[in-house]
Design an enzyme around this catalytic site. Structure first.
Site, PDB file in Angstrom:
ATOM      1  N   ARG A  37     -11.096 -66.249  31.316  1.00  0.00           N
ATOM      2  CA  ARG A  37      -9.860 -66.017  32.157  1.00  0.00           C
ATOM      3  C   ARG A  37     -10.297 -66.637  33.675  1.00  0.00           C
ATOM      4  O   ARG A  37      -9.283 -66.859  34.384  1.00  0.00           O
ATOM      5  CB  ARG A  37      -9.731 -64.501  32.183  1.00  0.00           C
ATOM      6  CG  ARG A  37      -8.812 -63.918  31.051  1.00  0.00           C
ATOM      7  CD  ARG A  37      -8.626 -62.622  30.983  1.00  0.00           C
ATOM      8  NE  ARG A  37      -7.391 -62.363  30.043  1.00  0.00           N
ATOM      9  CZ  ARG A  37      -7.378 -61.153  29.473  1.00  0.00           C
ATOM     10  NH1 ARG A  37      -8.187 -60.173  29.992  1.00  0.00           N
ATOM     11  NH2 ARG A  37      -6.649 -60.999  28.517  1.00  0.00           N
ATOM     12  N   LYS A 203       2.132 -53.581  12.368  1.00  0.00           N
ATOM     13  CA  LYS A 203       3.343 -52.825  12.592  1.00  0.00           C
ATOM     14  C   LYS A 203       4.733 -53.715  12.994  1.00  0.00           C
ATOM     15  O   LYS A 203       4.409 -54.315  13.885  1.00  0.00           O
ATOM     16  CB  LYS A 203       3.138 -51.798  13.654  1.00  0.00           C
ATOM     17  CG  LYS A 203       2.042 -50.807  13.437  1.00  0.00           C
ATOM     18  CD  LYS A 203       1.816 -49.943  14.558  1.00  0.00           C
ATOM     19  CE  LYS A 203       0.785 -48.858  14.426  1.00  0.00           C
ATOM     20  NZ  LYS A 203       0.854 -48.061  15.582  1.00  0.00           N
ATOM     21  N   GLY A 353      -3.119 -62.854  21.965  1.00  0.00           N
ATOM     22  CA  GLY A 353      -3.608 -61.772  21.206  1.00  0.00           C
ATOM     23  C   GLY A 353      -4.248 -62.312  19.837  1.00  0.00           C
ATOM     24  O   GLY A 353      -5.111 -63.272  19.860  1.00  0.00           O
ATOM     25  N   GLY A 376       0.530 -59.169  25.513  1.00  0.00           N
ATOM     26  CA  GLY A 376       1.617 -58.553  25.877  1.00  0.00           C
ATOM     27  C   GLY A 376       2.869 -59.179  26.493  1.00  0.00           C
ATOM     28  O   GLY A 376       3.926 -59.295  26.176  1.00  0.00           O
TER      29      GLY A 376
HETATM   30  P1  AMP Z   1      -1.013 -56.820  15.812  1.00  0.00           P
HETATM   31  O1  AMP Z   1      -1.794 -56.380  16.828  1.00  0.00           O
HETATM   32  O2  AMP Z   1       0.169 -55.961  15.478  1.00  0.00           O
HETATM   33  O3  AMP Z   1      -0.706 -58.414  15.612  1.00  0.00           O
HETATM   34  O4  AMP Z   1      -1.952 -56.651  14.239  1.00  0.00           O
HETATM   35  C1  AMP Z   1      -3.155 -57.171  14.134  1.00  0.00           C
HETATM   36  C2  AMP Z   1      -3.696 -56.425  13.159  1.00  0.00           C
HETATM   37  O5  AMP Z   1      -3.108 -56.401  12.017  1.00  0.00           O
HETATM   38  C3  AMP Z   1      -5.077 -57.023  12.711  1.00  0.00           C
HETATM   39  O6  AMP Z   1      -6.382 -56.370  13.379  1.00  0.00           O
HETATM   40  C4  AMP Z   1      -4.924 -57.224  11.249  1.00  0.00           C
HETATM   41  O7  AMP Z   1      -6.323 -56.905  10.630  1.00  0.00           O
HETATM   42  C5  AMP Z   1      -4.014 -56.099  11.171  1.00  0.00           C
HETATM   43  N1  AMP Z   1      -3.335 -56.177   9.505  1.00  0.00           N
HETATM   44  C6  AMP Z   1      -2.774 -57.472   9.291  1.00  0.00           C
HETATM   45  N2  AMP Z   1      -2.218 -57.375   8.009  1.00  0.00           N
HETATM   46  C7  AMP Z   1      -2.780 -56.226   7.568  1.00  0.00           C
HETATM   47  C8  AMP Z   1      -2.783 -55.530   6.285  1.00  0.00           C
HETATM   48  N3  AMP Z   1      -2.175 -55.815   5.409  1.00  0.00           N
HETATM   49  N4  AMP Z   1      -3.202 -54.278   6.320  1.00  0.00           N
HETATM   50  C9  AMP Z   1      -4.035 -53.811   7.403  1.00  0.00           C
HETATM   51  N5  AMP Z   1      -4.044 -54.487   8.573  1.00  0.00           N
HETATM   52  C10 AMP Z   1      -3.597 -55.395   8.649  1.00  0.00           C
END
Ligand code: AMP
Length: 396
Positions: A37, A203, A353, A376
Site C-alpha cells: 500500500r 455469501k 479482496g 469494499g
Molecule cells: P468473499 O469474501 O465473499 O469473496 O468470500 C471468499 C471466501 O469464500 C474464501 O475464503 C473462500 O474460501 C470462501 N468460499 C468460496 N467457495 C466456498 C465454498 N464452496 N464453501 C465454503 N467457502 C467457500
C-alpha cells in the site's frame, strides 16, 4: 466525467495534504509485513516532490478503540520510516494528527519535504466526519489530494469533510484513485461486448447489489463459490452440508427470474465429506450434493464452460473465488477462471479482496488489465455506487 489529477495542479512551493491508504499489516513488533500500500502511493507522492511541492500525508491504520496500548499498536510511525527508505530521503512524523506536534511540523515544511501525521482514527471525530476536525486539517494545506482508494467508499472526515473544508482551494485525485475509477467505473459504463462478470465467494448477501447491477449491464453473469448453493436451493436442488443462506432463497429466486439466460450457474460441484483438504471427495451434478457432503468448488465441467465463456468475452469483471481456493485441490475452479481471464484478450478487471489475492497467488496478475486495490471500495463501485469522497473533488 474525469476528475482533475495531482498532475494537473501546480504544486511548486505549495503544501499538499494527501489522503493515502497506509493501512498496512504489522506484526507484534510493529514491523510492516507487506508494504504494497505504501508503494502504491509512491507515484503520486513522487510527482509532488519532483515538482517542488511539500507533502502532508494522512491515513488511518487498523481500528483503534482508544485503549492505551493502541497508541503504539496502530501508530503510523513505521509507515513514515518505510516511506523514508523507499524515497531515499528523510520523512518527518508527527506524534499527533492535528495537535501541537503536527502544527509545528507543518509550519517547518518546505519544498520537497514529507510529513506523515499520526493515525487519523486516533481522533474519534475522524469516523464521525466532523467538520471542525476537518477544518483544522484543511487549513494546513494549499491543495488536497485523495489517493486512498481503499477508503473511498467511506465518508470519514479525511475523505469527505476535509475536501469540503478546502473551499475553493484545489482538491484532486491521485494516480491510484484515477486508475481505479478509469477501470471500475468508466470502462464498465461503456463496455466492449460481450461483457461477462464472474462472481463467487462465500455469501449471496454480500453481493446482492453487485449481482443486480451487473445483471443490468452485463451479457452474462457467471456464479460460483458457496453462493451458488443458495441459488441451487432456490431451484429445489440438494446442497447437503454446503454453506448456504436459507434466508436468501427467496431473493435468489427473484434474481433467477430477473436474470433469465444471463445468469449462468454451475453444472457440477466438487464436494467433500468435511471442510478439509484430506476429506473424501466427489464430483456430482449441481443440485445433487449427498447429505453428508458439502460443495467446496465448482466441478470440472463448470470450469470448462466458464473458461469458454470468458475466452469469448471482450470485457470481464471478476469478484470472488469459485471455491475454497485456499485449500487445494479446491482451488482448481478458481485457478481455471484466473487462467482463462489471463489468456483472454478482452479487458479484464479483478475486484479487490480474495480474487485479487487469488490472481496474484496464482501468478496471473501481470496478464490482466487491472487488479483493484480496494476490497469494499471495488465492490461498491461494482454495485454502481458513486463515491461522495470522489464526487466532491474538482472536475478536469
Ligand atoms: P468473499 O469474501 O465473499 O469473496 O468470500 C471468499 C471466501 O469464500 C474464501 O475464503 C473462500 O474460501 C470462501 N468460499 C468460496 N467457495 C466456498 C465454498 N464452496 N464453501 C465454503 N467457502 C467457500
Amino acid at each position: 466525467m474525469a476528475k482533475k489529477t495531482i498532475q494537473d495542479v501546480d504544486v511548486r512551493n505549495k503544501k499538499v495534504l494527501m489522503r493515502v491508504d497506509f493501512n498496512v499489516p504489522l506484526d507484534d513488533q510493529q514491523s510492516i509485513t507487506d508494504d504494497t500500500r505504501i508503494r502504491m502511493a509512491l507515484p503520486s507522492i513522487q510527482s509532488v516532490l519532483e515538482r517542488g511541492g511539500a507533502l502532508i500525508l494522512m491515513s488511518h491504520l487498523g481500528r483503534p478503540k482508544g485503549a492505551p496500548s493502541d497508541a503504539t499498536k496502530f501508530s503510523l510511525r513505521p509507515t513514515a520510516e518505510r516511506l523514508g527508505e523507499l524515497l531515499g530521503q528523510q520523512v518527518a512524523f508527527a506524534t499527533d494528527t492535528i495537535g501541537p506536534d503536527a502544527q509545528a511540523k507543518v509550519q517547518q515544511l518546505t519544498s520537497g519535504n514529507v510529513l506523515v501525521l499520526e493515525n487519523v482514527r486516533f481522533d474519534p471525530r475522524e469516523q464521525k466526519g466532523d467538520a471542525a476536525f476537518a477544518q483544522v486539517l484543511a487549513d494546513m494545506a494549499d491543495i488536497y489530494c485523495n489517493d486512498a482508494f481503499g477508503t473511498c467508499h467511506r465518508e470519514d472526515a479525511s475523505m469527505y469533510a476535509v475536501p469540503k473544508a478546502m473551499g475553493s482551494k484545489p482538491k484532486v485525485v491521485g494516480f491510484l484513485v484515477a486508475k481505479e475509477i478509469e477501470y471500475l467505473s468508466d470502462a464498465i459504463a461503456q463496455p466492449q461486448r460481450p461483457f461477462v462478470a464472474i462472481l463467487g465467494g462465500a455469501k449471496v448477501s454480500d453481493k446482492i447489489k453487485v449481482i443486480k447491477n451487473l445483471l443490468g449491464i452485463c451479457d452474462k453473469v457467471l456464479i460460483g463459490g458457496a453462493m451458488a448453493y443458495t441459488f441451487s436451493l432456490a431451484q429445489g436442488g440438494k446442497v447437503g452440508k454446503s454453506l448456504v443462506e436459507p434466508d436468501k432463497v427467496e431473493l435468489a429466486k427473484e434474481l433467477l427470474q430477473a436474470g433469465g439466460q444471463k445468469l449462468v450457474l454451475p453444472v457440477d460441484t466438487h464436494c467433500g465429506d468435511a471442510f478439509d483438504a484430506n476429506c473424501q471427495k466427489k464430483v456430482v451434478a449441481a443440485g445433487q450434493i449427498p447429505d453428508d457432503y458439502q460443495g467446496l468448488d465448482i466441478g470440472p465441467e463448470t470450469a470448462r464452460a466458464f473458461t469458454s465463456i470468458v475466452l469469448g468475452a471482450k470485457t470481464i469483471v471478476w469478484n470472488g473465488p469459485m471455491g475454497v481456493f485456499e485449500m487445494p485441490p479446491f482451488d482448481a475452479g478458481t485457478r481455471a477462471v484466473a487462467e482463462a481471464i489471463a489468456k483472454s484478450d478482452g479487458m479484464s478487471i479483478i475486484g479487490g479482496g480474495d480474487s485479487a489475492a487469488a490472481i496474484q497467488q496464482m501468478g496471473f496478475a501481470q496478464q490482466v488489465s487491472h487488479v483493484s486495490t480496494g476490497g469494499g471500495a471495488s465492490l461498491s463501485m461494482l454495485e454502481g455506487q458513486k463515491f461522495a469522497s470522489v464526487e466532491i473533488l474538482d472536475e478536469a
